[in-house]
Design a protein around this motif. Sequence first.
Motif, PDB file in Angstrom:
ATOM      1  N   ALA A   5      -3.529  10.107 -37.820  1.00 48.87           N
ATOM      2  CA  ALA A   5      -3.184   9.204 -39.255  1.00 48.87           C
ATOM      3  C   ALA A   5      -4.250   9.189 -40.094  1.00 48.87           C
ATOM      4  CB  ALA A   5      -2.752   7.871 -38.847  1.00 48.87           C
ATOM      5  N   ARG A   6      -5.329   9.050 -39.818  1.00 45.68           N
ATOM      6  CA  ARG A   6      -6.652   8.986 -40.628  1.00 45.68           C
ATOM      7  C   ARG A   6      -6.800  10.508 -41.451  1.00 45.68           C
ATOM      8  NH1 ARG A   6      -9.373   6.071 -37.227  1.00 45.68           N
ATOM      9  NH2 ARG A   6     -10.667   7.812 -36.230  1.00 45.68           N
ATOM     10  N   ARG A   7      -6.585  11.575 -40.803  1.00 47.70           N
ATOM     11  CA  ARG A   7      -6.546  12.773 -41.471  1.00 47.70           C
ATOM     12  C   ARG A   7      -5.647  12.889 -42.349  1.00 47.70           C
ATOM     13  NH1 ARG A   7      -6.033  16.058 -37.257  1.00 47.70           N
ATOM     14  NH2 ARG A   7      -8.195  15.587 -36.649  1.00 47.70           N
ATOM     15  N   THR A   8      -4.334  12.595 -42.061  1.00 51.73           N
ATOM     16  CA  THR A   8      -3.303  12.477 -42.980  1.00 51.73           C
ATOM     17  C   THR A   8      -3.296  11.747 -44.346  1.00 51.73           C
ATOM     18  OG1 THR A   8      -1.821  12.817 -40.996  1.00 51.73           O
ATOM     19  CG2 THR A   8      -0.713  12.236 -43.209  1.00 51.73           C
ATOM     20  N   ARG A   9      -3.802  10.436 -44.062  1.00 51.34           N
ATOM     21  CA  ARG A   9      -4.175   9.765 -45.010  1.00 51.34           C
ATOM     22  C   ARG A   9      -5.246  10.326 -46.058  1.00 51.34           C
ATOM     23  NH1 ARG A   9      -2.994   3.430 -45.089  1.00 51.34           N
ATOM     24  NH2 ARG A   9      -1.036   3.602 -44.133  1.00 51.34           N
ATOM     25  N   ALA A  10      -6.210  10.884 -45.708  1.00 53.74           N
ATOM     26  CA  ALA A  10      -7.412  11.725 -46.338  1.00 53.74           C
ATOM     27  C   ALA A  10      -6.719  12.697 -47.132  1.00 53.74           C
ATOM     28  CB  ALA A  10      -8.336  12.004 -45.398  1.00 53.74           C
ATOM     29  N   ARG A  11      -5.841  13.507 -46.431  1.00 54.34           N
ATOM     30  CA  ARG A  11      -5.193  14.482 -47.008  1.00 54.34           C
ATOM     31  C   ARG A  11      -4.165  13.985 -48.400  1.00 54.34           C
ATOM     32  NH1 ARG A  11      -3.027  18.777 -42.484  1.00 54.34           N
ATOM     33  NH2 ARG A  11      -5.180  19.877 -41.922  1.00 54.34           N
ATOM     34  N   LEU A  12      -3.564  13.045 -47.915  1.00 57.05           N
ATOM     35  CA  LEU A  12      -2.495  12.566 -48.945  1.00 57.05           C
ATOM     36  C   LEU A  12      -3.553  11.754 -50.256  1.00 57.05           C
ATOM     37  CD1 LEU A  12       0.138  10.768 -46.970  1.00 57.05           C
ATOM     38  CD2 LEU A  12       0.257  12.617 -48.754  1.00 57.05           C
ATOM     39  N   VAL A  28       4.659  13.616 -60.603  1.00 55.58           N
ATOM     40  CA  VAL A  28       4.106  14.317 -59.127  1.00 55.58           C
ATOM     41  C   VAL A  28       5.448  14.057 -58.461  1.00 55.58           C
ATOM     42  CG1 VAL A  28       2.618  14.145 -57.170  1.00 55.58           C
ATOM     43  CG2 VAL A  28       1.641  13.835 -59.558  1.00 55.58           C
ATOM     44  N   ALA A  29       6.132  15.302 -58.001  1.00 58.93           N
ATOM     45  CA  ALA A  29       6.978  15.133 -56.800  1.00 58.93           C
ATOM     46  C   ALA A  29       6.626  15.103 -55.412  1.00 58.93           C
ATOM     47  CB  ALA A  29       7.864  16.505 -57.004  1.00 58.93           C
ATOM     48  N   VAL A  30       7.312  14.399 -54.640  1.00 55.52           N
ATOM     49  CA  VAL A  30       7.016  14.564 -53.210  1.00 55.52           C
ATOM     50  C   VAL A  30       6.642  15.787 -52.558  1.00 55.52           C
ATOM     51  CG1 VAL A  30       7.704  14.005 -51.001  1.00 55.52           C
ATOM     52  CG2 VAL A  30       8.158  12.148 -52.803  1.00 55.52           C
ATOM     53  N   ALA A  31       7.547  16.734 -53.272  1.00 58.14           N
ATOM     54  CA  ALA A  31       7.451  18.366 -52.792  1.00 58.14           C
ATOM     55  C   ALA A  31       5.892  18.643 -53.100  1.00 58.14           C
ATOM     56  CB  ALA A  31       8.610  19.180 -53.478  1.00 58.14           C
ATOM     57  N   ASP A  32       5.594  18.552 -54.154  1.00 59.80           N
ATOM     58  CA  ASP A  32       4.171  18.819 -54.752  1.00 59.80           C
ATOM     59  C   ASP A  32       3.186  18.282 -53.625  1.00 59.80           C
ATOM     60  OD1 ASP A  32       5.473  20.508 -57.025  1.00 59.80           O
ATOM     61  OD2 ASP A  32       5.407  18.577 -58.314  1.00 59.80           O
ATOM     62  N   LEU A  33       3.398  16.995 -53.658  1.00 58.76           N
ATOM     63  CA  LEU A  33       2.222  16.207 -52.987  1.00 58.76           C
ATOM     64  C   LEU A  33       2.279  16.665 -51.300  1.00 58.76           C
ATOM     65  CD1 LEU A  33       0.161  14.112 -52.883  1.00 58.76           C
ATOM     66  CD2 LEU A  33       2.092  12.343 -52.548  1.00 58.76           C
ATOM     67  N   VAL A  34       3.345  16.894 -50.816  1.00 59.81           N
ATOM     68  CA  VAL A  34       3.352  17.544 -49.591  1.00 59.81           C
ATOM     69  C   VAL A  34       2.783  18.603 -49.290  1.00 59.81           C
ATOM     70  CG1 VAL A  34       5.068  15.792 -48.565  1.00 59.81           C
ATOM     71  CG2 VAL A  34       5.906  17.975 -49.207  1.00 59.81           C
ATOM     72  N   ASN A  40       4.265  17.614 -43.822  1.00 62.47           N
ATOM     73  CA  ASN A  40       5.772  17.851 -43.962  1.00 62.47           C
ATOM     74  C   ASN A  40       6.227  16.543 -44.616  1.00 62.47           C
ATOM     75  OD1 ASN A  40       6.410  16.143 -41.648  1.00 62.47           O
ATOM     76  ND2 ASN A  40       5.950  17.823 -40.439  1.00 62.47           N
ATOM     77  N   ARG A  41       7.419  16.581 -44.926  1.00 62.54           N
ATOM     78  CA  ARG A  41       8.224  15.473 -45.566  1.00 62.54           C
ATOM     79  C   ARG A  41       8.121  14.131 -44.673  1.00 62.54           C
ATOM     80  NH1 ARG A  41      11.212  15.206 -50.276  1.00 62.54           N
ATOM     81  NH2 ARG A  41      10.959  17.044 -51.540  1.00 62.54           N
ATOM     82  N   THR A  42       8.545  14.554 -43.455  1.00 65.29           N
ATOM     83  CA  THR A  42       8.634  13.489 -42.295  1.00 65.29           C
ATOM     84  C   THR A  42       7.277  12.533 -42.209  1.00 65.29           C
ATOM     85  OG1 THR A  42      10.267  14.529 -41.157  1.00 65.29           O
ATOM     86  CG2 THR A  42       9.349  13.045 -40.015  1.00 65.29           C
ATOM     87  N   THR A  43       6.116  13.527 -42.182  1.00 68.12           N
ATOM     88  CA  THR A  43       4.938  12.804 -42.091  1.00 68.12           C
ATOM     89  C   THR A  43       4.497  11.873 -43.208  1.00 68.12           C
ATOM     90  OG1 THR A  43       4.218  14.558 -40.469  1.00 68.12           O
ATOM     91  CG2 THR A  43       2.649  13.167 -41.725  1.00 68.12           C
ATOM     92  N   PHE A  44       4.792  12.534 -44.372  1.00 65.50           N
ATOM     93  CA  PHE A  44       4.653  11.919 -45.616  1.00 65.50           C
ATOM     94  C   PHE A  44       5.244  10.533 -45.596  1.00 65.50           C
ATOM     95  CE2 PHE A  44       6.248  10.597 -49.744  1.00 65.50           C
ATOM     96  CZ  PHE A  44       5.186  10.210 -50.549  1.00 65.50           C
ATOM     97  N   TYR A  45       6.697  10.332 -45.269  1.00 64.84           N
ATOM     98  CA  TYR A  45       7.463   9.049 -45.395  1.00 64.84           C
ATOM     99  C   TYR A  45       7.042   7.987 -44.227  1.00 64.84           C
ATOM    100  CZ  TYR A  45      10.111  10.861 -49.237  1.00 64.84           C
ATOM    101  OH  TYR A  45      10.721  11.424 -50.483  1.00 64.84           O
ATOM    102  N   LYS A  46       6.204   8.754 -43.220  1.00 61.63           N
ATOM    103  CA  LYS A  46       5.556   7.431 -42.330  1.00 61.63           C
ATOM    104  C   LYS A  46       4.608   7.044 -42.939  1.00 61.63           C
ATOM    105  CE  LYS A  46       6.812  10.142 -38.005  1.00 61.63           C
ATOM    106  NZ  LYS A  46       5.939  10.981 -37.177  1.00 61.63           N
ATOM    107  N   HIS A  47       3.928   7.587 -43.912  1.00 60.57           N
ATOM    108  CA  HIS A  47       2.666   7.012 -44.664  1.00 60.57           C
ATOM    109  C   HIS A  47       2.887   6.246 -46.035  1.00 60.57           C
ATOM    110  CE1 HIS A  47      -0.315   8.152 -41.741  1.00 60.57           C
ATOM    111  NE2 HIS A  47       0.600   9.227 -41.660  1.00 60.57           N
ATOM    112  N   ALA A  48       4.034   6.754 -46.832  1.00 62.09           N
ATOM    113  CA  ALA A  48       4.173   6.183 -48.289  1.00 62.09           C
ATOM    114  C   ALA A  48       5.667   6.474 -48.383  1.00 62.09           C
ATOM    115  CB  ALA A  48       3.315   6.661 -49.210  1.00 62.09           C
ATOM    116  N   GLY A  49       6.184   5.584 -49.279  1.00 61.40           N
ATOM    117  CA  GLY A  49       7.585   5.697 -50.123  1.00 61.40           C
ATOM    118  C   GLY A  49       7.707   6.682 -51.363  1.00 61.40           C
TER     119      GLY A  49
END
Length: 199
Positions: A5-12, A28-34, A40-49
């Motif tokens: 989770a820390r690694r994902t947050r750092a990447r985001l 900035v679109a979610v697609a660009d960010l992921v 992936n999108r599922t991981t993104f939405y676990k961390h932010a809206g």
Amino acid sequence: MDVRARRTRARLREAVLRLASERPVEDVAVADLVRTARINRTTFYKHAGSPAAVLERVLYADLDRVRSGWIDDTLEGRLSVQEVWERASHALVDHLERYDALYTAGLVGRRSAVLHRLLVDHFVESVRTLLARDPEMLPAGDGPIAWRTEAHARFVGHGEFGVVEAWLSLPAPRDRALFVSAITSMLPAWLAPGPPPRT
């Protein structure tokens, strides 16, 4: 929070700072960010809206440190009010310079309502917090204390944002001393009554 989770947050964090430095975060679109963060999108939405929510989390963490230092300096009473505001203004300039590209992309030309709201909210909450800790600072006046607190906090918050916006509109490299001088000279008298006598 686990390592993954820390690694994902750092990447985001890295991805949103990079993308929001190129264009306002609203663009900035979610697609660009992921794609940039390599998640992936599922991981993104676990961390932010939204990408804006990721950016807000990053910037608020840094701004909270600025607020904490300002309030601690104010309430300790070791420094004059002028010195307190100069230190706080330098800390704010450090923040603005740390994230210069994204503030320039988002605020020059008034393009990002998200950044506008974020900074105003930070400044307003800072004054609210200070007045909650030292209610005697609030000037006397008409209306209930809660309303006067809110009115004064919003007045200062929007004014301080105006100085930030004016400073960011200058060509780089921007003069730090000019920003600090403007903030300290425009403070309402109740926030900067003048330095206490030296002992």
